[in-house]
Design a protein around this motif. Sequence first.
Motif, mmCIF file in Angstrom:
data_model
loop_
_atom_site.group_PDB
_atom_site.id
_atom_site.type_symbol
_atom_site.label_atom_id
_atom_site.label_comp_id
_atom_site.label_asym_id
_atom_site.label_seq_id
_atom_site.Cartn_x
_atom_site.Cartn_y
_atom_site.Cartn_z
ATOM 1 N N CYS A 30 37.721 42.406 53.839
ATOM 2 C CA CYS A 30 38.645 42.767 52.764
ATOM 3 C C CYS A 30 39.034 44.222 52.935
ATOM 4 O O CYS A 30 38.239 45.127 52.644
ATOM 5 C CB CYS A 30 37.994 42.544 51.393
ATOM 6 S SG CYS A 30 39.041 43.049 49.994
ATOM 7 N N VAL A 37 45.917 48.701 44.062
ATOM 8 C CA VAL A 37 44.802 48.683 43.117
ATOM 9 C C VAL A 37 45.289 48.829 41.677
ATOM 10 O O VAL A 37 46.178 49.628 41.378
ATOM 11 C CB VAL A 37 43.791 49.803 43.447
ATOM 12 C CG1 VAL A 37 42.693 49.890 42.398
ATOM 13 C CG2 VAL A 37 43.180 49.557 44.817
ATOM 14 N N ASP A 40 42.128 47.483 34.836
ATOM 15 C CA ASP A 40 42.295 46.858 33.526
ATOM 16 C C ASP A 40 41.149 47.329 32.644
ATOM 17 O O ASP A 40 40.034 46.813 32.715
ATOM 18 C CB ASP A 40 42.277 45.338 33.672
ATOM 19 C CG ASP A 40 42.611 44.611 32.369
ATOM 20 O OD1 ASP A 40 42.387 45.203 31.294
ATOM 21 O OD2 ASP A 40 43.066 43.454 32.431
ATOM 22 N N GLU A 45 37.960 45.567 34.497
ATOM 23 C CA GLU A 45 38.113 44.958 35.815
ATOM 24 C C GLU A 45 39.006 45.831 36.703
ATOM 25 O O GLU A 45 39.902 46.528 36.211
ATOM 26 C CB GLU A 45 38.725 43.559 35.703
ATOM 27 C CG GLU A 45 37.861 42.558 34.944
ATOM 28 C CD GLU A 45 38.547 41.219 34.763
ATOM 29 O OE1 GLU A 45 37.846 40.251 34.374
ATOM 30 O OE2 GLU A 45 39.775 41.122 34.991
ATOM 31 N N TRP A 47 41.328 45.295 40.220
ATOM 32 C CA TRP A 47 41.869 44.303 41.143
ATOM 33 C C TRP A 47 42.680 44.985 42.243
ATOM 34 O O TRP A 47 43.205 46.081 42.057
ATOM 35 C CB TRP A 47 42.774 43.319 40.394
ATOM 36 C CG TRP A 47 42.049 42.453 39.420
ATOM 37 C CD1 TRP A 47 41.691 42.774 38.133
ATOM 38 C CD2 TRP A 47 41.562 41.138 39.657
ATOM 39 N NE1 TRP A 47 41.014 41.735 37.568
ATOM 40 C CE2 TRP A 47 40.916 40.707 38.465
ATOM 41 C CE3 TRP A 47 41.600 40.275 40.750
ATOM 42 C CZ2 TRP A 47 40.333 39.456 38.352
ATOM 43 C CZ3 TRP A 47 41.023 39.012 40.638
ATOM 44 C CH2 TRP A 47 40.399 38.620 39.445
ATOM 45 N N GLY A 50 44.923 40.595 44.301
ATOM 46 C CA GLY A 50 44.215 39.353 44.008
ATOM 47 C C GLY A 50 42.721 39.395 44.230
ATOM 48 O O GLY A 50 42.009 38.442 43.891
ATOM 49 N N GLN A 51 42.223 40.478 44.800
ATOM 50 C CA GLN A 51 40.786 40.601 45.059
ATOM 51 C C GLN A 51 40.103 41.325 43.890
ATOM 52 O O GLN A 51 40.510 42.421 43.512
ATOM 53 C CB GLN A 51 40.539 41.382 46.346
ATOM 54 C CG GLN A 51 40.896 40.631 47.617
ATOM 55 C CD GLN A 51 39.852 39.583 47.990
ATOM 56 O OE1 GLN A 51 38.821 39.445 47.333
ATOM 57 N NE2 GLN A 51 40.121 38.842 49.046
ATOM 58 N N PRO A 52 39.059 40.713 43.327
ATOM 59 C CA PRO A 52 38.337 41.369 42.234
ATOM 60 C C PRO A 52 37.337 42.383 42.776
ATOM 61 O O PRO A 52 36.214 42.037 43.157
ATOM 62 C CB PRO A 52 37.633 40.192 41.550
ATOM 63 C CG PRO A 52 37.399 39.198 42.648
ATOM 64 C CD PRO A 52 38.541 39.360 43.619
ATOM 65 N N HIS A 54 35.653 44.492 41.223
ATOM 66 C CA HIS A 54 34.489 44.606 40.346
ATOM 67 C C HIS A 54 33.415 43.561 40.665
ATOM 68 O O HIS A 54 32.300 43.656 40.156
ATOM 69 C CB HIS A 54 34.913 44.470 38.879
ATOM 70 C CG HIS A 54 35.747 43.257 38.600
ATOM 71 N ND1 HIS A 54 37.101 43.221 38.880
ATOM 72 C CD2 HIS A 54 35.431 42.033 38.108
ATOM 73 C CE1 HIS A 54 37.580 42.021 38.538
ATOM 74 N NE2 HIS A 54 36.595 41.286 38.077
ATOM 75 N N GLU A 55 33.743 42.608 41.524
ATOM 76 C CA GLU A 55 32.766 41.599 41.927
ATOM 77 C C GLU A 55 32.212 41.853 43.329
ATOM 78 O O GLU A 55 31.405 41.070 43.829
ATOM 79 C CB GLU A 55 33.400 40.206 41.870
ATOM 80 C CG GLU A 55 33.786 39.771 40.454
ATOM 81 C CD GLU A 55 34.414 38.385 40.417
ATOM 82 O OE1 GLU A 55 34.537 37.759 41.509
ATOM 83 O OE2 GLU A 55 34.798 37.931 39.320
ATOM 84 N N CYS A 86 31.608 49.642 36.295
ATOM 85 C CA CYS A 86 31.392 48.291 36.809
ATOM 86 C C CYS A 86 30.129 48.189 37.652
ATOM 87 O O CYS A 86 29.683 47.082 37.968
ATOM 88 C CB CYS A 86 32.603 47.825 37.621
ATOM 89 S SG CYS A 86 34.156 47.833 36.697
#
Length: 293
Positions: A30, A37, A40, A45, A47, A50-52, A54-55, A86
């Motif tokens: 990624c 970027v 939110d 969050e 993003w 489309g890539q999160p 925060h995960e 996060c």
Amino acid sequence: MKKVAVFGVPGGWSSELLADTVKAETGFRCLVDPETVALDLEREEVWAAGQPLHEMDAVIVKKAGPFYSPLLLDRLEILRYLNKRCGVPIFSDPEIILRVLDRTSCTVTLAAGGIPMPPTALTESVEEAMDFLKRYSRAVFKPIYSTKARGMLVIEHGQPDARARVEAFQEHNPFMYLQQMVRHPGKDLGVAFLGGEYLATYARAGNKDSWNTTTRSGGHYEAYEPDSEVLELAHRAQALFGLDFTSVDVVETPEGPKVFEVSAFGGFRGLRDANGIDAAKLYVDYVLGRIGR
């Protein structure tokens, strides 16, 4: 499988190399374009296309944009939120990068830490700049945000158009940073560190057609074995910041070694070309060692 994102420049050699290396080690790739970027705050969050983010298990910051500018500060602030709120580990800590990216902040930290640098002045006054130029005889006027000598201007005291050149520089750089040109053997050094530990040193050797040694101006990388004074100085300089991967720009002068700056992101190409070191692989292994494979 660990999900480690690379914050960098799509198409950029070092960013693509780092993303490829992460994939080779983890199976996940990624490469985050900083321009995509979005933060939110309501949902807490972050993003990117489309890539999160925060995960993610971690983010490695290779570049915050193709060129240094104040815009990069805002991008790094989003990463700071990603890290602090996060809880995503980020290498290097964006709060630290922010202190290095701004040339003034980096210089003040080095000077306050007792690191020898070439005579340097900062001012918004053309009159003061002219006084410093008289003292220095010959000075490099540097934008606050720049790399590889972009936007830098060499001005000599006594030139008929010296004042006009200073005024022209200030039109685009209201806060002026000027540094005395120092005598050196036609090269300066990049002393690289990973996790605060010394990796290797490479020299940037200039050609005779340019005042600076950057590869952008025709310089090239060479292997170099620095003496203990250079290593001790570079180690002290980088320790003031605590970056995970960096290089310290050192110049050897007749008065002893002096530091130009500490790099916000560090460079892979010099280590590869001069020392045969795969810094991307070492960096990824370092990150995975910190977060657990």
